[in-house]
Scaffold this motif. Structure first.
Motif, mmCIF file in Angstrom:
data_model
loop_
_atom_site.group_PDB
_atom_site.id
_atom_site.type_symbol
_atom_site.label_atom_id
_atom_site.label_comp_id
_atom_site.label_asym_id
_atom_site.label_seq_id
_atom_site.Cartn_x
_atom_site.Cartn_y
_atom_site.Cartn_z
ATOM 1 N N GLN A 193 0.825 -1.203 0.000
ATOM 2 C CA GLN A 193 0.000 0.000 0.000
ATOM 3 C C GLN A 193 0.858 1.250 0.000
ATOM 4 N N GLU A 226 -4.323 5.564 -0.535
ATOM 5 C CA GLU A 226 -5.648 5.000 -0.753
ATOM 6 C C GLU A 226 -5.838 4.661 -2.237
ATOM 7 N N GLY A 227 -6.045 3.369 -2.514
ATOM 8 C CA GLY A 227 -6.306 2.941 -3.881
ATOM 9 C C GLY A 227 -5.080 2.734 -4.738
ATOM 10 N N GLU A 228 -3.857 2.865 -4.183
ATOM 11 C CA GLU A 228 -2.638 2.673 -4.965
ATOM 12 C C GLU A 228 -1.729 1.638 -4.301
ATOM 13 N N ARG A 265 2.200 -0.508 -4.899
ATOM 14 C CA ARG A 265 3.465 -0.587 -5.626
ATOM 15 C C ARG A 265 3.924 -2.032 -5.642
ATOM 16 N N PHE A 312 0.147 0.653 -9.323
ATOM 17 C CA PHE A 312 -1.082 0.181 -9.972
ATOM 18 C C PHE A 312 -2.244 0.247 -8.990
ATOM 19 N N GLU A 313 -3.433 0.194 -9.550
ATOM 20 C CA GLU A 313 -4.643 0.101 -8.745
ATOM 21 C C GLU A 313 -5.075 -1.349 -8.712
ATOM 22 N N PRO A 314 -5.449 -1.863 -7.557
ATOM 23 C CA PRO A 314 -5.817 -3.280 -7.476
ATOM 24 C C PRO A 314 -7.082 -3.575 -8.254
ATOM 25 N N ASP A 315 -7.161 -4.811 -8.746
ATOM 26 C CA ASP A 315 -8.389 -5.258 -9.381
ATOM 27 C C ASP A 315 -9.506 -5.296 -8.341
ATOM 28 N N SER A 316 -10.663 -4.815 -8.714
ATOM 29 C CA SER A 316 -11.800 -4.828 -7.779
ATOM 30 C C SER A 316 -12.539 -6.150 -7.897
#
Length: 268
Positions: A249, A252-254, A256, A264-268
Motif C-alpha cells: 500500500q 488509498e487505492g494505490e 506498488r 497500480f490500482e488493485p483489481d476490484s
C-alpha cells in the motif's frame, strides 16, 4: 571480470567464472546461477572474506552451516541436479578453494531453501524484472512460511533501491496487513496461486514439511477461494510489469509492486 574486481575479489574467482562459462555440462540458466553462487561463496571462504552485516552479525561461509536450514529435495532428479551443480563448481575452482562434494551439496541445499527473487530495479538503465535468486544469511532467513502471508519480500522499494548505476541494491520486508502485537510474521515460500494439493506437494518436495497455516487447515472450498482472492487482489496489474509480484500500500487505492516497482490500482 570487471564486476568481480569491483567487489574486491581476486584471480581465483575470475578464473573459476571463466571456466564455468566454458563448461558445456551446465545446461540452463538455473544451474549456471547456482554454480556461480557456489563459486563465489567458496572463493570468499578460500580468501577468508566475510561481511559485517551489523545487527545480523558476520556473514560468510561458516554462517551457511551455522544459521541456514536446508532440506534435500524430495525427487531423485532434483537431488541429482544439486550434485551436478556442486560438481561443476568444484571442477571450475582451483584446488585450494575446494571443499568435499558432500559439504558443497549441503550448502546448496541450504541456499535453495532460502531463496528470494531479487531485481536490479532502481539501478539506472536496468529493468525491474527478476535478475537472480539470492539467499540472505541474516534476519531475512528467520521467517517461517504461510500460504496466507502477512509480510512480503520487497526487491523494488524506491526508498531502498540504488539511484546510480553500480550502486548495490538493498532489500527489505513489507507487511501486507495490520499485524497484531505478538503475531508471527510469515512469508510465502511459493506464489499462493496453487491449490492445496499442489502447495502441499511443492512444500514437501523442496522444504520437507507439511504446512499447517490457517489456509491449509481450512477444509471449506469457499474459504480457500477467499484466501486466494485476497492475495490475487494484491497482484501487479501493470501491462508492462511482472504480473506476478504483490503490491504494498502506498496511498488509498494505490499499490506498488514489490517485483517490478510499477504503481497500480488493485483489481476490484
Amino acid at each position: 571480470e570487471a564486476a568481480v574486481r569491483a567487489r574486491g575479489h581476486d584471480e581465483c574467482e575470475c578464473e573459476a567464472l571463466a571456466a564455468v562459462a566454458a563448461d558445456a555440462s551446465i545446461e540452463d540458466d538455473e544451474m549456471y546461477e547456482q554454480v556461480v553462487q557456489a563459486v563465489r561463496i567458496l572463493c570468499d571462504r578460500a580468501a577468508g572474506r566475510t561481511v559485517d552485516a551489523g545487527p545480523a552479525g558476520v556473514v560468510g561461509f561458516a554462517s551457511y552451516a551455522a544459521r541456514l536450514v536446508g532440506h534435500p529435495p524430495g525427487s531423485d532428479a532434483a537431488r541429482q541436479a544439486l550434485r551436478a551443480s556442486a560438481a561443476a563448481a568444484l571442477r571450475a575452482l582451483p584446488e585450494r578453494a575446494r571443499v568435499p562434494p558432500a559439504e558443497l551439496t549441503r550448502l546448496l541445499e541450504r541456499h535453495s531453501c532460502n531463496l528470494y527473487g531479487v531485481t536490479l530495479h532502481g539501478v539506472r538503465g536496468q529493468p525491474g524484472s527478476d535478475t537472480a535468486s539470492a539467499s540472505f544469511v541474516g534476519f531475512l532467513h528467520l521467517f517461517n512460511h504461510a500460504c496466507n502471508p502477512n509480510i512480503v519480500f520487497d526487491a523494488a522499494s524506491p526508498l531502498h533501491g540504488a539511484t546510480d548505476k553500480g550502486d548495490p541494491p538493498c532489500y527489505g520486508l513489507y507487511t501486507l496487513e495490520r499485524v497484531r502485537p505478538g503475531q508471527e510474521l510469515r512469508l510465502a515460500y511459493l506464489s499462493g496461486r496453487e491449490g492445496p494439493g499442489l502447495r502441499r506437494e511443492h512444500l514437501r518436495e523442496w522444504y520437507g514439511f507439511d504446512c499447517t497455516c490457517e489456509r491449509c487447515e481450512c477444509d471449506d472450498p469457499c474459504e480457500e477461494l477467499a484466501f486466494a482472492e485476497a492475495l490475487d487482489a494484491l497482484r501487479c496489474t501493470a501491462d508492462d510489469g511482472c504480473c506476478s509480484g504483490l503490491g504494498v500500500q502506498l496511498a488509498e487505492g494505490e499499490l506498488r509492486c514489490v517485483s517490478c516497482a510499477e504503481i497500480f490500482e488493485p483489481d476490484s
